[in-house]
Scaffold this motif. Structure first.
Motif, short mmCIF file in Angstrom:
data_model
loop_
_atom_site.label_atom_id
_atom_site.label_comp_id
_atom_site.label_asym_id
_atom_site.label_seq_id
_atom_site.Cartn_x
_atom_site.Cartn_y
_atom_site.Cartn_z
N ASN A 1 0.83 -1.21 0.00
CA ASN A 1 0.00 0.00 0.00
C ASN A 1 0.87 1.26 0.00
O ASN A 1 0.68 2.15 -0.82
N TRP B 1 1.56 3.95 -3.05
CA TRP B 1 1.28 5.36 -2.82
C TRP B 1 2.50 6.21 -3.15
O TRP B 1 2.40 7.24 -3.83
N ILE C 1 -7.87 -2.94 -4.57
CA ILE C 1 -8.79 -1.94 -5.12
C ILE C 1 -9.93 -2.65 -5.81
O ILE C 1 -9.82 -3.82 -6.15
N ASP C 2 -11.02 -1.92 -6.02
CA ASP C 2 -12.19 -2.54 -6.65
C ASP C 2 -11.96 -2.77 -8.15
O ASP C 2 -11.08 -2.17 -8.76
N THR D 1 -12.07 0.32 -10.61
CA THR D 1 -10.85 1.14 -10.57
C THR D 1 -9.73 0.44 -11.32
O THR D 1 -9.03 1.05 -12.13
N VAL E 1 -7.41 7.79 -8.63
CA VAL E 1 -8.53 7.14 -7.92
C VAL E 1 -7.99 6.01 -7.03
O VAL E 1 -8.32 5.92 -5.85
N ALA E 2 -7.13 5.18 -7.61
CA ALA E 2 -6.54 4.07 -6.85
C ALA E 2 -5.70 4.60 -5.69
O ALA E 2 -5.74 4.06 -4.58
N ARG F 1 -6.08 7.40 -4.06
CA ARG F 1 -6.99 7.89 -3.00
C ARG F 1 -7.57 6.73 -2.21
O ARG F 1 -7.69 6.80 -0.98
N LEU F 2 -7.95 5.67 -2.90
CA LEU F 2 -8.49 4.48 -2.21
C LEU F 2 -7.47 3.89 -1.24
O LEU F 2 -7.79 3.55 -0.10
N ILE F 3 -6.23 3.77 -1.71
CA ILE F 3 -5.17 3.18 -0.88
C ILE F 3 -4.82 4.10 0.29
O ILE F 3 -4.61 3.64 1.42
N GLY G 1 -6.91 6.12 1.76
CA GLY G 1 -8.03 5.94 2.69
C GLY G 1 -7.90 4.66 3.49
O GLY G 1 -8.15 4.63 4.69
N LEU G 2 -7.49 3.60 2.81
CA LEU G 2 -7.28 2.32 3.47
C LEU G 2 -6.19 2.44 4.55
O LEU G 2 -6.37 1.99 5.68
#
Length: 135
Positions: A39, A43, A80-81, A84, A102-103, A105-107, A109-110
């Motif tokens: 992760n 990032w 990720i989903d 994405t 997008v990915a 931001r998801l990571i 947040g995780l």
């Protein structure tokens, strides 16, 4: 050894932690114990990618990031989903500066909601904090 102010500031936000090179290294050590260092690596790779200006350099870097972290069965596959992942797959042949946003931001947040709170309670961080507060 991290400066006292840095170690204490890491409690304020994940952003404070990630702005500091030592913080990144300590957080990565912690994530390794949870088998989720990909992760942070993803990032950071995205942060480097966003600073690139040469199209040739961006295309090569995007491909490396995709193969290492995004594609299904990637060696360091991030969580990720499908939508994405598919969005990145569709744009990877001509990646723009925002193709991983997008990915990323998801990571983030995780990490912020899951890993970071555990990091603050971890022995790794508590030991550093104790050393910092004794100085």
């Amino acid at each position: 050894m991290a400066p006292v102010d840095d170690v204490i500031a890491w409690r304020e936000s994940l952003n404070h932690l990630l702005e500091c090179k030592t913080g990144q290294l300590v957080f990565e050590d912690f994530l390794r114990t949870e088998y989720s260092e990909e992760n942070l690596q993803f990032w950071l790779a995205c942060e480097d990618y966003k600073r690139m200006t040469s199209v040739k350099e961006m295309t090569a870097a995007a491909s490396r990031i995709y193969v290492k972290f995004v594609q299904v069965d990637a060696p360091r596959q991030i969580n990720i989903d499908c939508a994405t992942r598919e969005g990145i797959s569709e744009n990877i042949s001509q990646p723009g500066p925002n193709c991983f946003d997008v990915a990323q931001r998801l990571i983030y947040g995780l990490m912020e909601n899951d890993c970071y709170p555990r990091f603050l309670k971890s022995e790794i961080y508590q030991a550093l904090l104790e050393q910092a507060e004794q100085q």
